[in-house]
Design a protein around this motif. Structure first.
Motif, PDB file in Angstrom:
ATOM      1  N   LYS A 203      85.012  41.624  82.685  1.00  0.00           N
ATOM      2  CA  LYS A 203      85.256  40.177  82.758  1.00  0.00           C
ATOM      3  C   LYS A 203      85.515  39.585  81.379  1.00  0.00           C
ATOM      4  CE  LYS A 203      83.445  38.789  87.066  1.00  0.00           C
ATOM      5  NZ  LYS A 203      83.683  37.527  87.712  1.00  0.00           N
ATOM      6  N   VAL A 204      84.802  40.032  80.360  1.00  0.00           N
ATOM      7  CA  VAL A 204      85.019  39.539  79.002  1.00  0.00           C
ATOM      8  C   VAL A 204      86.431  39.900  78.538  1.00  0.00           C
ATOM      9  CG1 VAL A 204      84.350  39.869  76.582  1.00  0.00           C
ATOM     10  CG2 VAL A 204      82.600  39.501  78.332  1.00  0.00           C
TER      11      VAL A 204
ATOM     12  N   PRO B 252      96.188  31.733  86.023  1.00  0.00           N
ATOM     13  CA  PRO B 252      95.245  32.827  85.733  1.00  0.00           C
ATOM     14  C   PRO B 252      95.016  33.684  86.974  1.00  0.00           C
ATOM     15  CG  PRO B 252      94.058  30.773  86.003  1.00  0.00           C
ATOM     16  CD  PRO B 252      95.521  30.433  86.082  1.00  0.00           C
ATOM     17  N   PRO B 253      94.626  34.924  86.777  1.00  0.00           N
ATOM     18  CA  PRO B 253      94.305  35.778  87.927  1.00  0.00           C
ATOM     19  C   PRO B 253      93.062  35.266  88.655  1.00  0.00           C
ATOM     20  CG  PRO B 253      93.825  36.909  85.860  1.00  0.00           C
ATOM     21  CD  PRO B 253      94.458  35.610  85.512  1.00  0.00           C
ATOM     22  N   ALA B 254      92.870  35.774  89.847  1.00  0.00           N
ATOM     23  CA  ALA B 254      91.704  35.373  90.643  1.00  0.00           C
ATOM     24  C   ALA B 254      90.429  35.644  89.856  1.00  0.00           C
ATOM     25  CB  ALA B 254      91.689  36.140  91.957  1.00  0.00           C
ATOM     26  N   GLY B 255      89.499  34.706  89.902  1.00  0.00           N
ATOM     27  CA  GLY B 255      88.231  34.873  89.206  1.00  0.00           C
ATOM     28  C   GLY B 255      88.182  34.170  87.869  1.00  0.00           C
ATOM     29  N   TYR B 256      89.286  33.510  87.456  1.00  0.00           N
ATOM     30  CA  TYR B 256      89.325  32.812  86.176  1.00  0.00           C
ATOM     31  C   TYR B 256      89.945  31.422  86.357  1.00  0.00           C
ATOM     32  CZ  TYR B 256      88.575  37.448  84.228  1.00  0.00           C
ATOM     33  OH  TYR B 256      88.055  38.684  83.941  1.00  0.00           O
ATOM     34  N   THR B 257      89.480  30.459  85.572  1.00  0.00           N
ATOM     35  CA  THR B 257      90.099  29.140  85.525  1.00  0.00           C
ATOM     36  C   THR B 257      90.375  28.790  84.070  1.00  0.00           C
ATOM     37  OG1 THR B 257      87.957  28.030  85.412  1.00  0.00           O
ATOM     38  CG2 THR B 257      88.919  28.304  87.602  1.00  0.00           C
ATOM     39  N   VAL B 258      91.472  28.049  83.837  1.00  0.00           N
ATOM     40  CA  VAL B 258      91.861  27.649  82.491  1.00  0.00           C
ATOM     41  C   VAL B 258      91.893  26.123  82.433  1.00  0.00           C
ATOM     42  CG1 VAL B 258      93.676  27.732  80.745  1.00  0.00           C
ATOM     43  CG2 VAL B 258      93.277  29.712  82.190  1.00  0.00           C
ATOM     44  N   THR B 259      91.243  25.558  81.417  1.00  0.00           N
ATOM     45  CA  THR B 259      91.324  24.120  81.186  1.00  0.00           C
ATOM     46  C   THR B 259      91.931  23.868  79.816  1.00  0.00           C
ATOM     47  OG1 THR B 259      89.076  24.045  80.311  1.00  0.00           O
ATOM     48  CG2 THR B 259      89.338  23.564  82.646  1.00  0.00           C
ATOM     49  N   VAL B 260      92.683  22.758  79.726  1.00  0.00           N
ATOM     50  CA  VAL B 260      93.369  22.392  78.490  1.00  0.00           C
ATOM     51  C   VAL B 260      92.925  20.991  78.093  1.00  0.00           C
ATOM     52  CG1 VAL B 260      95.613  22.004  77.415  1.00  0.00           C
ATOM     53  CG2 VAL B 260      95.373  23.786  79.143  1.00  0.00           C
ATOM     54  N   GLU B 261      92.469  20.847  76.854  1.00  0.00           N
ATOM     55  CA  GLU B 261      92.114  19.535  76.307  1.00  0.00           C
ATOM     56  C   GLU B 261      92.936  19.309  75.043  1.00  0.00           C
ATOM     57  OE1 GLU B 261      87.955  19.207  75.535  1.00  0.00           O
ATOM     58  OE2 GLU B 261      87.388  19.671  77.604  1.00  0.00           O
TER      59      GLU B 261
ATOM     60  N   VAL C  93      88.595  29.264  79.026  1.00  0.00           N
ATOM     61  CA  VAL C  93      88.698  30.132  80.204  1.00  0.00           C
ATOM     62  C   VAL C  93      87.294  30.376  80.719  1.00  0.00           C
ATOM     63  CG1 VAL C  93      89.329  32.419  81.046  1.00  0.00           C
ATOM     64  CG2 VAL C  93      90.832  31.224  79.475  1.00  0.00           C
ATOM     65  N   ARG C  94      87.116  30.111  82.002  1.00  0.00           N
ATOM     66  CA  ARG C  94      85.818  30.308  82.659  1.00  0.00           C
ATOM     67  C   ARG C  94      85.991  31.376  83.729  1.00  0.00           C
ATOM     68  NH1 ARG C  94      83.510  25.090  83.639  1.00  0.00           N
ATOM     69  NH2 ARG C  94      82.307  25.582  81.800  1.00  0.00           N
ATOM     70  N   SER C  95      85.074  32.339  83.743  1.00  0.00           N
ATOM     71  CA  SER C  95      85.103  33.351  84.801  1.00  0.00           C
ATOM     72  C   SER C  95      84.199  32.886  85.925  1.00  0.00           C
ATOM     73  CB  SER C  95      84.657  34.715  84.280  1.00  0.00           C
ATOM     74  OG  SER C  95      83.290  34.692  83.977  1.00  0.00           O
TER      75      SER C  95
ATOM     76  N   VAL D  29      80.591  35.334  82.984  1.00  0.00           N
ATOM     77  CA  VAL D  29      80.269  35.555  81.575  1.00  0.00           C
ATOM     78  C   VAL D  29      80.467  34.240  80.824  1.00  0.00           C
ATOM     79  CG1 VAL D  29      80.825  38.001  81.592  1.00  0.00           C
ATOM     80  CG2 VAL D  29      82.616  36.352  81.075  1.00  0.00           C
ATOM     81  N   LYS D  30      80.084  34.226  79.577  1.00  0.00           N
ATOM     82  CA  LYS D  30      80.215  33.038  78.752  1.00  0.00           C
ATOM     83  C   LYS D  30      81.683  32.633  78.657  1.00  0.00           C
ATOM     84  CE  LYS D  30      79.089  31.348  74.165  1.00  0.00           C
ATOM     85  NZ  LYS D  30      78.685  31.723  72.827  1.00  0.00           N
TER      86      LYS D  30
END
Length: 144
Positions: A52-53, A84-93, A121-123, A129-130
């Motif tokens: 995951k990392v 992103p692939p399944a299991g991940y989300t991406v946020t943009v600020e 990126v959040r799993s 993971v962090k």
């Protein structure tokens, strides 16, 4: 009649094992199995975490490449990132340079041409993971 039948006397080396010896052997085997299976479980969890990392690192780098290659947009509300692939989300600020000393969340009246884009990126899933975070500074091209 003859007397009670006698069992033949055991010779040396033919003695059986006692109950205590059998119990000690079973306990030792149990401890060995628990140790082996515990180690295997730890290895599997560590492998999933590392996977995951590594996946989060790959996702955030591809998102950063997409942001860097995108044209500069004055007072942009966001930049496109790859799905992103399944299991991940991406946020943009996006934060904007105020022209003096700091980045702020609101776009100044006169865009200074410098933006700080923070990608996170959040799993998700059973063993998250962090979060992975990467900051990219975008500048307006002066080559127009």
């Amino acid at each position: 009649m003859t007397g009670p039948a006698r069992l033949p006397r055991r010779r040396r080396g033919e003695e059986g094992e006692t109950l205590i010896e059998v119990l000690v052997a079973v306990v030792l085997m149990g401890v060995a199995f628990v140790t082996i299976f515990g180690g295997m479980g730890t290895a599997i969890i560590s492998s999933v975490t590392q996977q995951k990392v590594t996946g989060a690192d790959s996702v955030i780098r591809s998102a950063a490449e997409k942001v860097v290659s995108a044209p500069y947009v004055s007072c942009a509300s966001g930049y496109e990132t790859p799905t992103p692939p399944a299991g991940y989300t991406v946020t943009v600020e996006i934060e904007y340079w105020d022209g003096l000393s700091a980045f702020g969340r609101s776009c100044p009246t006169a865009d200074t041409g410098v933006q700080k884009v923070t990608l996170t990126v959040r799993s998700t899933g059973p063993h998250p993971v962090k979060d992975a975070t990467l900051e990219v500074v975008k500048r307006e091209s002066m080559l127009s």
